[in-house]
Design a protein around this motif. Structure first.
Motif, short mmCIF file in Angstrom:
data_model
loop_
_atom_site.label_atom_id
_atom_site.label_comp_id
_atom_site.label_asym_id
_atom_site.label_seq_id
_atom_site.Cartn_x
_atom_site.Cartn_y
_atom_site.Cartn_z
N GLU A 157 0.83 -1.21 0.00
CA GLU A 157 0.00 0.00 0.00
C GLU A 157 0.86 1.26 0.00
N THR A 158 2.00 1.20 0.68
CA THR A 158 2.92 2.34 0.70
C THR A 158 3.52 2.56 -0.69
N ILE A 159 3.87 1.48 -1.38
CA ILE A 159 4.42 1.60 -2.73
C ILE A 159 3.38 2.20 -3.67
N VAL A 160 2.13 1.79 -3.53
CA VAL A 160 1.05 2.37 -4.36
C VAL A 160 0.94 3.87 -4.10
N ASP A 161 1.02 4.26 -2.81
CA ASP A 161 0.97 5.69 -2.48
C ASP A 161 2.15 6.44 -3.11
N ILE A 162 3.35 5.84 -3.06
CA ILE A 162 4.52 6.48 -3.64
C ILE A 162 4.35 6.67 -5.15
N LEU A 163 3.80 5.67 -5.81
CA LEU A 163 3.57 5.77 -7.26
C LEU A 163 2.57 6.88 -7.58
N GLY A 164 1.62 7.11 -6.68
CA GLY A 164 0.67 8.20 -6.89
C GLY A 164 1.28 9.56 -6.62
N ILE A 165 2.16 9.62 -5.62
CA ILE A 165 2.82 10.88 -5.26
C ILE A 165 3.85 11.29 -6.31
N CYS A 166 4.52 10.30 -6.89
CA CYS A 166 5.61 10.55 -7.85
C CYS A 166 5.19 10.05 -9.23
N PRO A 167 4.45 10.85 -9.99
CA PRO A 167 3.89 10.38 -11.26
C PRO A 167 4.92 10.08 -12.34
N ASN A 168 6.15 10.60 -12.19
CA ASN A 168 7.19 10.36 -13.19
C ASN A 168 8.14 9.23 -12.82
N LEU A 169 7.88 8.56 -11.70
CA LEU A 169 8.74 7.47 -11.26
C LEU A 169 8.69 6.32 -12.27
N SER A 170 9.87 5.93 -12.77
CA SER A 170 9.92 4.86 -13.77
C SER A 170 10.97 3.79 -13.47
N THR A 171 11.80 4.02 -12.43
CA THR A 171 12.75 3.02 -11.97
C THR A 171 12.58 2.87 -10.47
N LEU A 172 12.23 1.66 -10.04
CA LEU A 172 11.90 1.43 -8.63
C LEU A 172 12.63 0.21 -8.12
N GLY A 173 13.25 0.35 -6.94
CA GLY A 173 13.89 -0.77 -6.27
C GLY A 173 13.17 -1.08 -4.98
N VAL A 174 12.64 -2.30 -4.85
CA VAL A 174 11.87 -2.70 -3.68
C VAL A 174 12.19 -4.14 -3.31
N THR A 175 11.75 -4.55 -2.13
CA THR A 175 11.81 -5.96 -1.78
C THR A 175 10.62 -6.68 -2.41
N TYR A 176 10.75 -7.96 -2.61
CA TYR A 176 9.69 -8.74 -3.25
C TYR A 176 8.40 -8.67 -2.45
N MET A 177 8.53 -8.62 -1.12
CA MET A 177 7.34 -8.61 -0.27
C MET A 177 6.55 -7.30 -0.38
N SER A 178 7.15 -6.28 -0.99
CA SER A 178 6.45 -5.01 -1.16
C SER A 178 5.62 -4.97 -2.43
N LEU A 179 5.65 -6.05 -3.21
CA LEU A 179 4.92 -6.09 -4.48
C LEU A 179 3.57 -6.77 -4.31
N SER A 180 2.65 -6.40 -5.17
CA SER A 180 1.32 -7.01 -5.20
C SER A 180 0.68 -6.70 -6.54
N VAL A 181 -0.44 -7.31 -6.81
CA VAL A 181 -1.17 -7.03 -8.04
C VAL A 181 -1.57 -5.56 -8.09
N THR A 182 -1.94 -4.99 -6.94
CA THR A 182 -2.33 -3.59 -6.88
C THR A 182 -1.17 -2.68 -7.25
#
Length: 346
Positions: A157-182
């Motif tokens: 949910e935090t990653i989804v919020d970040i994607l909404g806050i940063c509309p130009n973000l195109s390179t993202l580094g995260v842990t696998y557990m931070s991913l979801s279909v959403t």
């Protein structure tokens, strides 16, 4: 060992590297103060900053925090920030993390476009990464896939919020557990630019990601690529489930696995057209040599290969002859009693 005059010379350019460690020829506090003072006229011109810090020494941690205070006071127009901790040391890093957060919040007009924290071994929580994103809405690259000790999960949910806050973000580094279909749905939002790169660190918890998301990401951007790094905690049977042919894999990194023959066979079969970087920490064997030779013959786009165990001379020759784009490699062909693995740049 760095002197203040060397830092002043570095800072005349638009990019700078600051290295805080304990190898000073004079009194550390006096040296650091001298460096900062000499560098003040150049700080406002810095566009890209990389900080290397030996966090095991208190004086270095304090110097890093003080540097962020000075940079904020100088109102520099920094566009890229990278922080690298160069010493394995168990320490929460709260002082450095708070300094980074305050610095980002004080940056005028949110000029930061690149933030790379993947080489900081400190736990990044949801509040921390959220505040950084809010203060840097123009981010294009945000790497928080670090090897933190303990268990603090940055929620999907935090990653989804970040994607909404940063509309130009195109390179993202995260842990696998931070991913979801959403999260993938947010990446695929037609209102945002196509995603370029997803850098993933896989540790013990691996949620299910449907295969369908990868073709969807590629349809949005045919140049979309993925990097996967596997921690020792990942069970070998889970590796085969993740290494599916649908992922446009550009980089694979395996840390501390006893046997990778089957998994490298899958990599050679699935990612022959896309794989560019391969790093592995495993045990030497004739079977490993054989699969590396086959991988080298299939993956002609490799740019980097790094192996921390001895390999046969034939392995090295095959990589050099079949991978014309190879620019950097670590392939020790001497013997198992060498504890250093020199990297060769072509």
């Amino acid at each position: 060992m760095w002197r203040a005059s060397q830092f002043a010379s570095l800072l005349e350019t638009t990019g700078a590297t600051w290295r805080w460690d304990h190898s000073f020829e004079e009194d550390p506090l006096e040296m650091i103060h001298d460096m900062v003072v000499r560098s003040l006229p150049y700080m406002k011109h810095i566009k890209s900053l990389k900080i290397l810090v030996d966090q095991s020494q208190e004086v270095n941690r304090k110097s890093t925090c003080d540097l962020f205070v000075v940079l904020a006071q100088m109102k520099c127009q920094l566009q890229a920030l990278r922080v690298v901790c160069i010493t394995p040391f168990f320490y929460s890093g709260l002082d450095i993390l708070q300094s980074i957060r305050k610095f980002c919040q004080q940056m005028s007009m949110g000029t930061l476009q690149v933030i790379d924290l993947k080489q900081m071994p400190f736990a990044l929580d949801n509040v921390m990464v959220g505040l950084i994103a809010v203060s840097s809405p123009d981010l294009r690259t945000f790497l928080i896939n670090n090897h933190a000790m303990g268990f603090i999960m940055v929620r999907p949910e935090t990653i989804v919020d970040i994607l909404g806050i940063c509309p130009n973000l195109s390179t993202l580094g995260v842990t696998y557990m931070s991913l979801s279909v959403t999260v993938f749905k947010a990446m695929l939002d037609p209102k945002r630019p196509p995603f370029k790169y997803l850098d993933i660190y896989c540790s013990s918890i691996l949620p299910h990601i449907p295969n369908e998301v990868w073709p969807a990401m590629l349809q949005r951007n045919p140049c979309f690529r993925v990097g996967l790094e596997f921690a020792t905690e990942v069970h070998p049977t889970r590796l085969a489930l993740i290494l599916n042919p649908f992922i446009p894999m550009a980089a694979l990194r395996f840390n501390g696995f006893s046997c990778l023959v089957d998994h490298l066979t899958l990599a050679a079969q699935h990612y022959s057209q896309t794989l560019e970087v391969l790093e592995l920490s495993t045990a030497a064997s004739s079977n490993l040599d054989a699969v590396l030779i086959e991988l080298a013959k299939r993956c002609a786009n490799l740019r980097e290969v790094h192996c921390n165990c001895p390999v046969s001379l034939e392995v090295k020759k095959t990589f050099l002859s079949h991978c014309p784009k190879l620019r950097k490699y670590t392939l020790l062909t001497a013997g198992p009693f060498f504890n250093t693995f020199p990297t060769v740049y072509l």
